[in-house]
Design a protein around this motif. Structure first.
Motif, PDB file in Angstrom:
ATOM      1  N   GLY A   1      17.364  -6.255   7.124  1.00 13.85           N
ATOM      2  CA  GLY A   1      16.258  -5.992   8.034  1.00 13.85           C
ATOM      3  C   GLY A   1      15.073  -6.894   7.748  1.00 13.85           C
ATOM      4  N   PRO A   2      13.914  -6.573   8.329  1.00 14.05           N
ATOM      5  CA  PRO A   2      12.741  -7.426   8.169  1.00 14.05           C
ATOM      6  C   PRO A   2      12.032  -7.213   6.836  1.00 14.05           C
ATOM      7  N   GLN A   3      11.212  -8.183   6.480  1.00 12.70           N
ATOM      8  CA  GLN A   3      10.306  -8.026   5.359  1.00 12.70           C
ATOM      9  C   GLN A   3       9.032  -7.358   5.868  1.00 12.70           C
ATOM     10  N   GLY A   4       8.210  -6.918   4.941  1.00 10.06           N
ATOM     11  CA  GLY A   4       6.973  -6.278   5.357  1.00 10.06           C
ATOM     12  C   GLY A   4       6.279  -5.627   4.187  1.00 10.06           C
ATOM     13  N   SER A   5       5.256  -4.838   4.481  1.00  5.03           N
ATOM     14  CA  SER A   5       4.501  -4.147   3.430  1.00  5.03           C
ATOM     15  C   SER A   5       4.311  -2.692   3.825  1.00  5.03           C
ATOM     16  N   VAL A   6       4.258  -1.844   2.813  1.00  6.12           N
ATOM     17  CA  VAL A   6       4.126  -0.405   3.025  1.00  6.12           C
ATOM     18  C   VAL A   6       2.967   0.104   2.168  1.00  6.12           C
ATOM     19  N   PRO A   7       1.931   0.691   2.774  1.00  4.05           N
ATOM     20  CA  PRO A   7       0.825   1.238   1.982  1.00  4.05           C
ATOM     21  C   PRO A   7       1.241   2.537   1.301  1.00  4.05           C
ATOM     22  N   LEU A   8       0.857   2.681   0.038  1.00  2.22           N
ATOM     23  CA  LEU A   8       1.189   3.867  -0.745  1.00  2.22           C
ATOM     24  C   LEU A   8      -0.070   4.492  -1.322  1.00  2.22           C
ATOM     25  N   VAL A   9       0.052   5.760  -1.644  1.00  2.00           N
ATOM     26  CA  VAL A   9      -1.016   6.475  -2.341  1.00  2.00           C
ATOM     27  C   VAL A   9      -0.437   7.037  -3.633  1.00  2.00           C
ATOM     28  N   ALA A  10      -1.091   6.781  -4.747  1.00  2.00           N
ATOM     29  CA  ALA A  10      -0.601   7.227  -6.056  1.00  2.00           C
ATOM     30  C   ALA A  10      -1.230   8.550  -6.458  1.00  2.00           C
ATOM     31  N   ARG A  11      -0.384   9.445  -6.978  1.00  2.07           N
ATOM     32  CA  ARG A  11      -0.832  10.669  -7.640  1.00  2.07           C
ATOM     33  C   ARG A  11      -0.116  10.712  -8.978  1.00  2.07           C
ATOM     34  N   TRP A  12      -0.650   9.978  -9.952  1.00  6.01           N
ATOM     35  CA  TRP A  12       0.031   9.829 -11.234  1.00  6.01           C
ATOM     36  C   TRP A  12       0.191  11.168 -11.950  1.00  6.01           C
ATOM     37  N   ASP A  13      -0.764  12.092 -11.737  1.00  3.59           N
ATOM     38  CA  ASP A  13      -0.714  13.368 -12.449  1.00  3.59           C
ATOM     39  C   ASP A  13       0.501  14.204 -12.053  1.00  3.59           C
ATOM     40  N   ILE A  14       0.985  14.010 -10.823  1.00  4.71           N
ATOM     41  CA  ILE A  14       2.172  14.764 -10.384  1.00  4.71           C
ATOM     42  C   ILE A  14       3.329  13.822 -10.059  1.00  4.71           C
ATOM     43  N   SER A  15       3.300  12.641 -10.655  1.00  2.00           N
ATOM     44  CA  SER A  15       4.413  11.677 -10.550  1.00  2.00           C
ATOM     45  C   SER A  15       4.816  11.403  -9.108  1.00  2.00           C
ATOM     46  N   ARG A  16       3.832  11.134  -8.273  1.00  2.00           N
ATOM     47  CA  ARG A  16       4.127  10.821  -6.884  1.00  2.00           C
ATOM     48  C   ARG A  16       3.502   9.500  -6.456  1.00  2.00           C
ATOM     49  N   LEU A  17       4.292   8.711  -5.749  1.00  2.00           N
ATOM     50  CA  LEU A  17       3.821   7.510  -5.057  1.00  2.00           C
ATOM     51  C   LEU A  17       4.361   7.634  -3.649  1.00  2.00           C
ATOM     52  N   ILE A  18       3.542   8.056  -2.719  1.00  2.00           N
ATOM     53  CA  ILE A  18       4.021   8.390  -1.386  1.00  2.00           C
ATOM     54  C   ILE A  18       3.423   7.462  -0.342  1.00  2.00           C
TER      55      ILE A  18
END
Length: 288
Positions: free
Chosen positions: A262-279
């Motif tokens: 598929g294509p290349q691209g970028s995805v914005p993420l938000v980190a919540r290190w305290d609960i081990s989440r990168l969503i």
């Protein structure tokens, strides 16, 4: 899934492809195992059996957290998942899984903030994790043959969908003592790619970036540490980037620098290190 020992016919393969395309058209599934991040799935269409995907980033940049999120997304859809950690013990890995699933910070300093409701949520997260088809192993210094043996053994008990190896630079490389490190790393990525095909699973491999990556605005394929074979052998290369934005310290960007499907691209993420989440920071992020 075809029974072990039975080779699929062309008609079988066409029927499977047609069913997948029909589901895609209806919006009911991706072609592979969903990542849990809508914008990323639109680029990669899920992790596919036989593919090798690389998640790269600077040391401490969130590679492991992101891979745990990918694992949870696969587990929620009942895909049997193996998580092979080389720098963390099983208990530490499970702690991060529980935090990700429950939304409760499970780190030792956070005990003072624990309320009865949070303890209940954590216990619920533990019970949820216990019901998932997850295999967690701490395997410091594991070799390629060791990984292959583990995957094939688990496949006899039920097909493995996703294998996460954390990470390339911590692996022991068999033989080739007189070969360069780049050549040795190339042998690892080629073997893992072949193993994904033989075991009919998707493999997600963590990899580090070289020091030069920290001197540029965004990471590029040339910043993969130790070998260009990482790029050549993989179906997909993702790179986590910290934009160093003081106004948004938890923002990250996941760049898809290579994508054969598929294509290349970028995805914005938000980190919540305290609960081990990168969503995903944008639309259609699947809640964990």
């Amino acid at each position: 899934m075809e029974p072990v020992g039975k080779e699929p016919t062309l008609a079988d393969t066409i029927a499977e492809y047609s069913a997948e395309r029909e589901a895609e058209r209806d919006g009911t599934k991706t072609m592979g195992i969903p990542s849990g991040i809508g914008d990323l799935d639109r680029l990669c269409n899920g992790w596919r059996a036989g593919n090798l995907m690389v998640v790269s980033g600077a040391t401490g940049g969130g590679k492991t957290t992101l891979k745990i999120n990918f694992a949870v997304a696969a587990l929620k859809r009942k895909y049997k998942t193996m998580f092979l950690g080389m720098e963390m013990g099983e208990s530490e890995i499970v702690r991060k899984f529980v935090a990700c699933i429950s939304g409760v910070a499970t780190g030792h300093p956070d005990l003072r903030a624990m309320t009865p409701a949070k303890w209940d949520a954590e216990y619920e997260g533990i019970n949820t994790l216990a019901g998932y088809p997850l295999i967690v192993r701490s395997v410091p210094g594991i070799t390629l043959s060791g990984i292959a043996e583990m995957i094939h053994k688990e496949n006899t008990k039920g097909q493995v969908g996703l294998v996460i190896v954390d990470h390339l630079q911590a692996m022991s490389i068999e033989g080739g003592k007189n070969e360069s490190r780049a050549t040795q790393v190339g042998a690892v990525t080629r073997t893992l790619k072949a193993l994904a095909g033989q075991a009919k699973c998707a493999i997600l491999l963590g990899a580090q970036l070289n020091r030069e990556a920290g001197m540029t605005d965004e990471p590029q394929l040339k910043h993969l540490k130790e070998s260009s074979s990482i790029e050549q052998d993989s179906n997909m290369v993702m790179m986590i980037h910290d934009p160093q934005d003081k106004a948004s310290p938890m923002s990250r960007t996941l760049f898809v620098r290579k994508n054969r499907n598929g294509p290349q691209g970028s995805v914005p993420l938000v980190a919540r290190w305290d609960i081990s989440r990168l969503i995903g920071a944008a639309r259609e992020t699947i809640e964990l």
